[in-house]
Design an enzyme around this catalytic site. Structure first.
Site, PDB file in Angstrom:
ATOM      1  N   ASN A  26      67.352  46.655  30.936  1.00 12.68           N
ATOM      2  CA  ASN A  26      66.653  45.756  31.847  1.00 12.68           C
ATOM      3  C   ASN A  26      65.180  45.617  31.479  1.00 12.68           C
ATOM      4  OD1 ASN A  26      69.065  45.544  33.133  1.00 12.68           O
ATOM      5  ND2 ASN A  26      68.517  46.835  34.867  1.00 12.68           N
ATOM      6  N   VAL A  27      64.646  44.453  31.754  1.00 11.82           N
ATOM      7  CA  VAL A  27      63.257  44.144  31.409  1.00 11.82           C
ATOM      8  C   VAL A  27      62.423  43.879  32.663  1.00 11.82           C
ATOM      9  CG1 VAL A  27      63.840  43.237  29.114  1.00 11.82           C
ATOM     10  CG2 VAL A  27      63.894  41.694  31.092  1.00 11.82           C
ATOM     11  N   ASP A  28      62.941  44.329  33.824  1.00 11.94           N
ATOM     12  CA  ASP A  28      62.318  43.975  35.102  1.00 11.94           C
ATOM     13  C   ASP A  28      61.409  45.057  35.681  1.00 11.94           C
ATOM     14  OD1 ASP A  28      64.150  45.861  36.273  1.00 11.94           O
ATOM     15  OD2 ASP A  28      65.654  44.277  36.411  1.00 11.94           O
ATOM     16  N   GLU A  68      85.177  45.685  37.815  1.00 11.84           N
ATOM     17  CA  GLU A  68      86.184  44.936  37.070  1.00 11.84           C
ATOM     18  C   GLU A  68      86.458  45.596  35.713  1.00 11.84           C
ATOM     19  OE1 GLU A  68      84.805  40.954  36.692  1.00 11.84           O
ATOM     20  OE2 GLU A  68      84.696  40.597  38.848  1.00 11.84           O
ATOM     21  N   CYS A 113      45.870  35.719  21.790  1.00  8.74           N
ATOM     22  CA  CYS A 113      45.297  37.037  21.510  1.00  8.74           C
ATOM     23  C   CYS A 113      43.768  36.958  21.444  1.00  8.74           C
ATOM     24  CB  CYS A 113      45.859  37.561  20.197  1.00  8.74           C
ATOM     25  SG  CYS A 113      45.184  39.148  19.674  1.00  8.74           S
ATOM     26  N   HIS A 115      65.212  47.064  25.531  1.00  2.00           N
ATOM     27  CA  HIS A 115      65.039  45.622  25.332  1.00  2.00           C
ATOM     28  C   HIS A 115      63.635  45.168  25.720  1.00  2.00           C
ATOM     29  CE1 HIS A 115      69.658  44.677  25.443  1.00  2.00           C
ATOM     30  NE2 HIS A 115      69.276  45.309  24.354  1.00  2.00           N
ATOM     31  N   CYS A 175      50.739  40.589  20.606  1.00  2.00           N
ATOM     32  CA  CYS A 175      50.365  39.504  19.703  1.00  2.00           C
ATOM     33  C   CYS A 175      51.480  39.274  18.689  1.00  2.00           C
ATOM     34  CB  CYS A 175      49.063  39.860  18.991  1.00  2.00           C
ATOM     35  SG  CYS A 175      48.557  38.654  17.745  1.00  2.00           S
TER      36      CYS A 175
END
Length: 275
Positions: free
Chosen positions: A110-112, A238, A168, A127, A135
């Site tokens: 997760n990137v949250d 599932e 940048c 991830h 940059c």
């Protein structure tokens, strides 16, 4: 099933080596916080963008030619993340970390940043994180998105100030989201490739939560855990994941058909009982 899980947890707590409790989480654990998954029925990558397929849009190649469009999408994600709060699953994993201390490892796709908001500390974000940037020329370190850049609606244009801040300060090149795109590879510096695999070798139980297993490093992690004698416990309502299809006939794979928050609470209670 419960007795089997109790026995595995008890045995792992008593082991002196290869006794890590490793939790591998994907977008599914954040769905209870209101964030869409990637490949589920409500998934971002299923729907894609208005004009592009995910495997085209979610690439460094596309970003290098369409920086403003990609940043519009990511600032929309910034809005979703800002509005989201950790759910019971995130908080329970944090409490399990407190119980296990050095025997705990969290590996998240997760990137949250919701695991951090819930209090988790020992995390490998394989991830990246959408709340950080770097940059494209590689002249600086990973850093937070500048505070002055506000979140956007999906169709909202960037302002001149946004465009200035998204370059940048050192070299003037574009900043990019610090996340792994489809045409990029895992590495240790940004995505903890070696660290995650080392943890897998020392894992007694790998809990797989909220991920379809469609990317290579999670697949490598499960293979490594099993190769070194550990168990893989998947939490999924599932039978539709890579892990089920690949390992369901393996003796050291177990599927728990429960909501993530409910299954994690049960795991926490068992650890409390035997610790």
């Amino acid at each position: 099933m419960k007795t089997t899980l109790q026995t595995i947890i008890q045995e792992t707590l008593q082991k002196e080596k290869r006794n890590l409790f490793t939790f591998l989480t994907g977008a599914g654990i954040s769905s209870e916080s209101g964030l869409p998954t990637y490949r589920g029925s409500d998934g971002i990558w299923i729907k894609g963008t208005k004009y592009h397929k995910p495997e085209e849009f979610g690439t460094f190649r596309y970003f290098s030619q369409n920086q403003e469009e990609v940043w519009q999408y990511n600032l929309f994600w910034k809005k979703l993340i800002e509005q989201a709060t950790p759910n019971q699953g995130h908080f329970t994993i944090s409490k399990i970390e407190q119980l296990l201390n050095k025997k705990f490892q969290l590996i998240t796709q997760n990137v949250d940043g919701l695991h951090q908001k819930a209090g988790s500390k020992n995390i490998f974000e394989i991830h990246g994180n959408k709340q950080t940037v770097r940059c494209v020329s590689g002249c600086g370190n990973v850093m937070p998105i500048p505070l002055e850049i506000k979140s956007k609606e999906l169709t909202e244009d960037l302002t001149e100030k946004d465009l200035e801040l998204l370059h940048c300060q050192n070299c003037g090149d574009w900043l990019r989201p610090n996340t792994l795109w489809f045409d990029e590879s895992y590495n240790e510096k940004l995505y903890f490739l070696n660290s995650a695999l080392k943890s897998a070798k020392n894992t007694g139980i790998l809990f797989v939560i909220g991920t379809s297993g469609a990317t290579t490093l999670p697949q490598m992690l499960t293979e490594t855990v099993l190769q070194y004698g550990g168990y893989v416990i998947e939490i999924n309502t599932e039978e539709n994941s890579y892990f089920f299809e690949r390992f369901s006939r393996t003796k050291k794979y177990i599927l728990i058909k429960k909501k993530a928050s409910d299954a994690l609470m049960n795991i926490k209670e068992i650890i409390e009982e035997y610790k």
